[in-house]
Every structure is written in structure tokens, then in C-alpha cells.
Design an enzyme around this catalytic site. Structure first.
Site, PDB file in Angstrom:
ATOM      1  N   GLU A   1      69.316 -29.233 -12.721  1.00 55.91           N
ATOM      2  CA  GLU A   1      68.723 -30.116 -13.726  1.00 55.91           C
ATOM      3  C   GLU A   1      69.871 -30.643 -14.586  1.00 55.91           C
ATOM      4  O   GLU A   1      70.345 -29.959 -15.495  1.00 55.91           O
ATOM      5  CB  GLU A   1      67.725 -29.338 -14.597  1.00 55.91           C
ATOM      6  CG  GLU A   1      66.967 -30.253 -15.541  1.00 55.91           C
ATOM      7  CD  GLU A   1      66.642 -29.640 -16.901  1.00 55.91           C
ATOM      8  OE1 GLU A   1      65.711 -30.127 -17.539  1.00 55.91           O
ATOM      9  OE2 GLU A   1      67.327 -28.699 -17.339  1.00 55.91           O
TER      10      GLU A   1
ATOM     11  N   TRP B   1      61.867  11.008 -27.622  1.00 54.43           N
ATOM     12  CA  TRP B   1      62.723  10.131 -28.435  1.00 54.43           C
ATOM     13  C   TRP B   1      63.786  10.929 -29.194  1.00 54.43           C
ATOM     14  O   TRP B   1      64.188  10.562 -30.293  1.00 54.43           O
ATOM     15  CB  TRP B   1      61.880   9.258 -29.386  1.00 54.43           C
ATOM     16  CG  TRP B   1      60.929   8.410 -28.599  1.00 54.43           C
ATOM     17  CD1 TRP B   1      59.651   8.726 -28.255  1.00 54.43           C
ATOM     18  CD2 TRP B   1      61.211   7.142 -27.990  1.00 54.43           C
ATOM     19  NE1 TRP B   1      59.104   7.731 -27.473  1.00 54.43           N
ATOM     20  CE2 TRP B   1      60.036   6.737 -27.293  1.00 54.43           C
ATOM     21  CE3 TRP B   1      62.313   6.303 -27.960  1.00 54.43           C
ATOM     22  CZ2 TRP B   1      59.946   5.548 -26.591  1.00 54.43           C
ATOM     23  CZ3 TRP B   1      62.230   5.110 -27.268  1.00 54.43           C
ATOM     24  CH2 TRP B   1      61.053   4.744 -26.586  1.00 54.43           C
TER      25      TRP B   1
ATOM     26  N   LYS C   1      64.749   3.612 -24.198  1.00 59.33           N
ATOM     27  CA  LYS C   1      65.719   2.802 -24.953  1.00 59.33           C
ATOM     28  C   LYS C   1      67.100   3.431 -24.866  1.00 59.33           C
ATOM     29  O   LYS C   1      67.226   4.593 -24.479  1.00 59.33           O
ATOM     30  CB  LYS C   1      65.330   2.737 -26.441  1.00 59.33           C
ATOM     31  CG  LYS C   1      64.398   1.612 -26.817  1.00 59.33           C
ATOM     32  CD  LYS C   1      64.193   1.542 -28.318  1.00 59.33           C
ATOM     33  CE  LYS C   1      63.229   0.421 -28.681  1.00 59.33           C
ATOM     34  NZ  LYS C   1      62.950   0.388 -30.125  1.00 59.33           N
TER      35      LYS C   1
ATOM     36  N   ASP D   1      68.084 -24.433 -14.711  1.00 59.29           N
ATOM     37  CA  ASP D   1      67.730 -25.153 -15.931  1.00 59.29           C
ATOM     38  C   ASP D   1      68.980 -25.430 -16.770  1.00 59.29           C
ATOM     39  O   ASP D   1      69.899 -24.617 -16.806  1.00 59.29           O
ATOM     40  CB  ASP D   1      66.763 -24.288 -16.759  1.00 59.29           C
ATOM     41  CG  ASP D   1      66.502 -24.907 -18.118  1.00 59.29           C
ATOM     42  OD1 ASP D   1      65.873 -25.971 -18.154  1.00 59.29           O
ATOM     43  OD2 ASP D   1      66.972 -24.354 -19.127  1.00 59.29           O
TER      44      ASP D   1
END
Length: 680
Positions: free
Chosen positions: A395, A87, A123, A340
Site C-alpha cells: 500500500e 502472582w 506477565k 499497510d
């Protein structure tokens, strides 16, 4: 597909009512063509543009080097950090290009092995113009996991399994079905135990049930990673990550491959209508601004869903979303998508507080969101160009014309639309009308009222009606008696007899009259005795209702199995005679006083008696084709919880006399609350 300019005549030939809106349709088609030409000119066309995931995110090169690329124009500095470099916020700086894209190549170890271990945490760390530092999960990350004992926030993982652990697909995709019988399923709730189910369990336990019931398509919900389980998968945080709740990416690949081996097509419920507003484990405020992937300010927020809205007019956002579609098809072998929230994408008001009356001014005026519509056109056109057998379903509650027409004739390009008015009609009837007040003509009108030449998927209830706060058909019909009177050891009550009868009739009527496809939500086929409610604060984080109680349908003493048996017979009969792919039915009878509906489709004669108390002997029904008919399906059979009043070996002969607009008639015995299907 062509990018030729659209001819006005093409549009009015499809629907003459579109004449006043030809200019708006040509305008959106021109915008679509501009984007397509841009991709062709600068990006190598659809094929290269939709492979963004090979370029962005973390990818492994031929020598085991890791190439990481990320779009973050607001960042002034960027570093790759993770378990692999303890890190360290300065050891792996990234380089920026003129477009705000950051890149780094991490060389392999001296041994030749990858320097970033498989499944280790990772990250991106960025310094903003004001000097502050932010850390984010890579936007294109393919795997995220959650350790609730440490934090509810997800961790990004570098997914790079050794070749021996990589799942290899063994089965070819099944041929594209022309008769969609869709089983809408959620892996997490697919176990009877009060916990989250797994991909592996679904593969072993649920797939064989689906296949046995005669479904040929599975629509998987809640696969794209979402931080909040109770969002039902509709608050997506990581668009390229398959939810780790249910297992590994390799487990999901196995599930899809095994389904393909059974001849079952698998669709993904894709959520491109909005994104979760989470910052720490989503893509919101990714580079410190609120407008990277989204519109800024109020335009970029959905007030009802409390989520972020994509900027569909941005080149990099289109790369992200179109590549996302390609990724799920290529990497996981999905066969198509149920999109959706299409209504929210196509209108600036997102459908909020808008009751669509069917007036065409509602579709093409200031309320229409051209960028959202053009994105859907690009999505459909690119995926159908690259994969001609791919299936897309919209939809949409608005009834937008041309939604289910190809892009090159001015359409939005979907293969099917969901018939969302049908479940609303059934719930209203069960909630507000006595059985003798049911309006046969209105029922038939709602089931057959669809845009000419556009295919639709009919359903009486989906996951929406199964959620807590709403009620399934079975609940509306039998409610409290489902806990006390569903055993064959107890006498059949009037409520349960009515419930079983109407459940079968409503489903068969919708299946055979309502569209060119059929959808059922997991558990509704047997009248699941509980609603669906995910663990949340309001219920003490209980899994009691976040599961499917297969035990009740498997119990030979309980009446749920009757509905399950009927569902199986209905699907297999549909497959045998092909009514879903046949032209729309000819309805010859909607008798209000008798409560009888009769129609023909795919050479079959369907007869329904909805009368709550009257049975009819020698009931005369019109039929076009002369000949001898026999029963191929009857809801009154004992194995379906019926009373065996109808003789299944009966033969019916036509009489050549015009009746209800048909050339012949035949006479049948049709008891109260039963339906029969006859074949020549």
C-alpha cells in the site's frame, strides 16, 4: 535468491530514468546484502532467523516444561508471574545473558502436566535501574483477552490447548492465483446484527458468499490484536496474537482452512509500519526505555497516527518483525500479506505533507528512509525464498519505482502494488464534475498509468472510502434515495437509474482496464446502504454502523441485488477469459463528444457509453481480430437492474477495414450509460 552485487545496467535496463539514482539503489541493495550475510553467518540464514517465535516468548518443550525468553536489556531483574504462581513476584526469577535476553524454564508438575495451566493469565515483572518495578505482557505473546467489566487493558494468556482441542488443518493451500480478485473483509463487521461478529460466523456465513461472487482471494483486516476496536486494526498492540474479539486462535485456523478447501487464497493485512503506543498491553516502553523496538524521541513517533515507529536498523527488531511474518504463514497458514502504510516506512517524512509529483528525486533523495526500504526488501526476499508461492501487496501512495520488482534486480520485492490514484479519481469526478464533463482520456490515462513490468491491484473504493466522513461510490451516486427508492415496488427514479448504471460501469472499467488484480471492500459489491463507523464515544458506542446489512442484498424486492448479480457475473467472466493475467489492454477509442471508451484485452472487446443521454445505433468500433463476435456480458440485463434494450443473442461480424488503428471494425448498438463485453 542471490546476494550478488547489483550491476548498474540491470537497473537502467528496467527504467532508463533511474540512471541518476543508480548509486542510491546500489547502496540500499548493499545494505540488504550485508543483513542477509549477517543472518547467514550468525543466525543460520533466513530459515532459522525467522523462527524467532520458537525461541522467544512462551514455548512448551518435549517434557511439558515451559521455556520463556524475552529481550529486555534495560531491566536489572526479571520474574515470570501469573495465575500459576499466585502472582508471586520472587518465586520465578529469570536469568539474563550478555545481550539483555532473559530466560526461565518452568519444569512440569510431578504428574508430568504443564505447570502453567492453558489459558491462564501471565506477565513479566521487571525491576529497572532506578529500583522501580514495571509489569508487561510478553512481547511475543500469542493470545490476549479483554474483560471490559474489569478493565479495558488486555490480559496475556498462556495458549497451550490440549491436543484434542488443537485445530488440525485438513486442506492444502490453493495454487498461487495469477488473477487476484480480492475481497477485503473484516470479521467483526461481517454480521448484520449490531455486535462484533466471530471467526466461526464468518466461516459459516460469509465465506460461501465470497466464493459464490467469484472472488479467489480474501484480505483479512484487523486480525493482529489491537486495543481500540475503532482503529480498524491499525493500532497493533500484540503482533503475534490473533484478535480475541472474534474467537480463539483455533477458530481463525478453521476459517483459513475452510477457505483453502473452497480454493480461496487468504492474505493478512499486516501492520509493520507502526505500533500502538499503549504501554500496559503493547510493546511501547517494554523494558522501561522508549527505544527498545522503536527509535527514541521524535524519530520514533508518527505525529498523525499518534503511534510508535520501529527501528528497522536493529538486529532484534528485524528478528521480531521477520519472525512475525513467518509466524502468520506457519501457524495460521496465511498465503501472503498486504503491507499497510508502506509509504510511511519508505520515507523519513512518512508521506506527511508531501504531494508526490512523480519526479524521481522524491524517491531516492534525503527523504528516502533506507532502513525502512531495506526492511521491506528483507521481508519480501525472506518470505519469497521460504515460500515461493507467497503473495505480497504494497500500500504505497508515492509510486516508488522498482517497488514491484524482485530484490535481486534492485527492487523492493513486492508482487503487487495498490493503484491508489484510481479511487481518488472516481471520487473527484463524482464530487466535482457533471456527467457531461467527464474526461474520457484522463479516465483511461489514470487507469492505465502504471509502472511497466510491475503488477498492480486496481480498485474503485476500499475500506478507506467506506468509513464515516468519506463516501462509497453508491453513496456518491444515490445518497438519500438509497433509503427510499431502492425497492422494485417503487418506480425507478432518474437518480437510482443513473446510480445503478454508473456503479456497474465504473467497477467493470476499473476491473478490466486498471491492473493485474482487483480489490473490493466487503459490502461495496452491492452498494452497501450505510457507511462504516465503529463504536466510539462520538456515536454513543453504537454498533449500528459497524456491521454489514446482508438483509438488503438478500431481499428479492430490493435493487441492491442487481449490483450483487453484476459483481458476480463480472468476476466469473474475468475468471473465464483471464483478463487480469492478460497483457495491458489496447485502447482504441476515447471519444470525448460521444463519451465512449473501447479497448481489447484477453481477446475480448469492451465498449462503454458514459454519455448521460445519447444512445448510439450501429456504432463503429475497431477490433484487431476478424470474425464473428457475441456478447458475453452486458450491464443492461434486467437481472443487473438494466432495461434489456440490448439483444444478448446478437451476432456481430467484422468488416476488414482499418478503424481507430485496428485492422477491422464492427458495429454495435450501445445505449446510454451501458457497457458490453464481446468475445469472438
Amino acid at each position: 535468491m542471490s546476494t550478488k552485487p547489483l550491476e548498474p545496467k540491470t537497473i537502467t535496463d528496467i527504467d532508463a530514468y533511474l540512471k541518476p539514482d543508480v548509486a542510491a539503489i546500489i547502496q540500499r541493495h548493499s545494505s540488504f546484502r550485508k543483513w542477509k550475510e549477517t543472518f547467514d553467518k550468525h543466525e543460520g540464514g533466513y530459515d532459522k532467523f525467522t523462527k524467532g517465535y520458537h525461541k522467544y516468548g512462551l514455548n512448551v518443550g518435549p517434557k511439558n516444561e515451559v521455556i520463556y525468553k524475552e529481550w529486555a536489556p534495560n531491566a536489572k531483574e526479571a520474574f515470570l508471574i501469573g495465575d500459576f504462581n499466585d502472582w508471586n513476584r520472587s518465586s520465578h526469577p529469570m536469568k539474563r545473558d550478555d545481550f539483555g535476553v532473559w530466560e526461565i524454564t518452568v519444569p512440569p508438575l510431578s504428574s508430568g502436566a504443564c505447570a502453567i495451566p492453558h489459558d491462564s493469565k501471565i506477565k513479566i515483572s521487571m525491576v529497572l535501574p532506578n529500583g522501580s518495578r514495571i509489569e508487561r505482557l510478553p512481547a511475543w505473546i500469542k493470545r490476549v483477552t479483554q474483560d471490559l467489566s474489569v478493565s479495558p487493558v488486555y490480559d496475556a494468556r498462556f495458549w497451550n490447548p490440549p491436543a484434542s482441542e488443537n485445530y488440525t488443518f485438513k486442506n492444502a493451500r490453493p495454487p498461487k492465483p495469477t488473477n487476484l480478485r480480492i475481497y477485503e473483509a473484516h470479521v467483526g463487521i461481517s454480521t448484520a446484527e449490531p455486535r462484533v461478529g466471530t471467526y466461526k460466523e464468518f466461516t459459516t456465513n460469509t465465506l460461501p458468499r465470497i466464493k459464490d461472487l467469484g472472488y479467489n482471494v480474501i484480505q483479512l483486516m484487523a486480525v493482529m490484536e489491537h486495543a481500540y476496536y475503532a482503529s480498524f486494526g491499525y493500532q497493533v498492540t500484540n503482533f503475534f496474537a490473533a484478535s480475541s474479539r472474534y474467537g480463539t486462535p483455533e477458530d481463525l485456523k478453521e476459517l483459513i482452512d475452510v477457505a483453502h478447501g473452497m480454493g480461496v487464497t487468504v492474505l493478512l493485512d499486516i501492520v509493520h509500519s507502526h505500533a500502538c503506543k499503549n504501554v500496559l498491553d503493547g510493546i511501547n516502553e517494554f523494558d522501561g526505555t522508549d527505544h527498545l523496538y522503536f527509535h527514541e524521541g521524535g524519530k520514533g513517533r508518527h505525529e498523525l497516527w499518534d503511534s510508535r515507529l520501529f527501528n528497522y536498523g536493529h538486529h532484534e527488531v528485524l528478528r521480531f518483525l521477520l519472525s512475525n511474518l513467518r509466524f502468520w504463514v506457519e501457524e495460521y497458514q496465511f498465503d501472503g500479506f498486504r503491507f499497510d502504510g508502506v509509504t510511511s516506512m519508505m520515507y523519513k517524512h512518512h508521506g506527511i505533507g508531501t504531494g508526490f509529483s512523480g519526479g524521481y528525486h522524491e524517491y531516492f533523495g534525503d527523504g528516502a528512509d533506507e532502513e525502512g526500504i531495506v526492511y521491506l526488501m528483507l521481508a519480501n526476499d525472506s518470505m519469497h525464498t521460504l515460500y515461493p508461492n507467497l503473495i505480497t501487496i504494497a500500500e504505497d501512495v508515492s509510486g516508488m519505482p522498482l517497488l514491484g520488482k524482485p530484490v535481486d534486480v534492485g527492487g523492493v520485492g513486492f508482487d503487487y502494488r495498490l493503484s491508489m490514484a484510481i479511487p481518488d479519481m472516481w471520487i473527484k469526478l463524482l464530487k466535482h464534475k457533471q456527467d457531461d464533463e467527464w474526461d474520457m482520456a484522463n479516465i483511461v490515462f489514470t487507469l492505465t498509468n502504471r509502472r511497466y513490468g510491475e503488477k498492480s491491484v486496481a480498485y474503485c473504493e476500499s475500506h478507506d472510502q467506506a468509513l464515516v466522513g468519506d463516501k462509497t461510490l453508491a453513496f456518491w451516486l444515490m445518497d438519500k434515495e438509497m433509503y427510499t427508492n431502492m425497492s422494485d415496488l417503487s418506480p425507478m427514479t432518474a437518480i437510482v437509474a443513473r446510480g445503478l448504471s454508473l456503479h456497474k460501469m465504473i467497477r467493470l472499467l476499473t476491473h478490466s482496464l486498471g491492473g493485474e488484480g482487483w480489490l473490493n471492500f466487503e459490502g461495496n459489491e452491492f452498494g452497501h446502504p450505510e457507511w462504516l463507523d465503529f463504536p466510539r464515544e462520538g456515536n454513543g458506542n453504537s454498533f449500528h454502523y459497524a456491521r454489514r446489512q446482508w438483509n438488503v442484498v438478500d431481499d428479492p424486492m430490493l435493487r441492491y441485488r442487481y449490483l450483487n448479480n453484476f459483481d458476480r457475473a463480472m468476476n466469473h467472466t474475468a475468471a473465464k477469459y483471464g483478463w487480469l493475467e492478460a497483457p495491458q489492454a489496447y485502447v482504441s477509442l476515447k471519444n470525448e463528444s460521444d463519451k465512449v471508451i473501447a479497448y481489447e484485452r484477453a481477446g475480448l472487446l469492451f465498449i462503454f457509453n458514459f454519455h448521460p443521454s445519447k444512445s448510439f445505433t450501429d456504432y463503429r468500433v475497431g477490433v484487431e481480430e476478424a470474425g464473428e463476435y457475441r456478447i458475453v456480458l452486458s450491464s443492461d440485463e434486467k437481472r443487473f437492474g438494466g432495461f434489456d434494450n440490448i439483444m444478448l443473442d446478437s451476432k456481430f461480424f467484422t468488416t476488414p477495414l482499418e478503424w481507430n488503428g485496428r485492422k477491422n471494425f464492427l458495429q454495435v448498438y450501445i445505449p446510454t450509460r451501458t457497457c458490453i463485453v464481446l468475445a469472438k
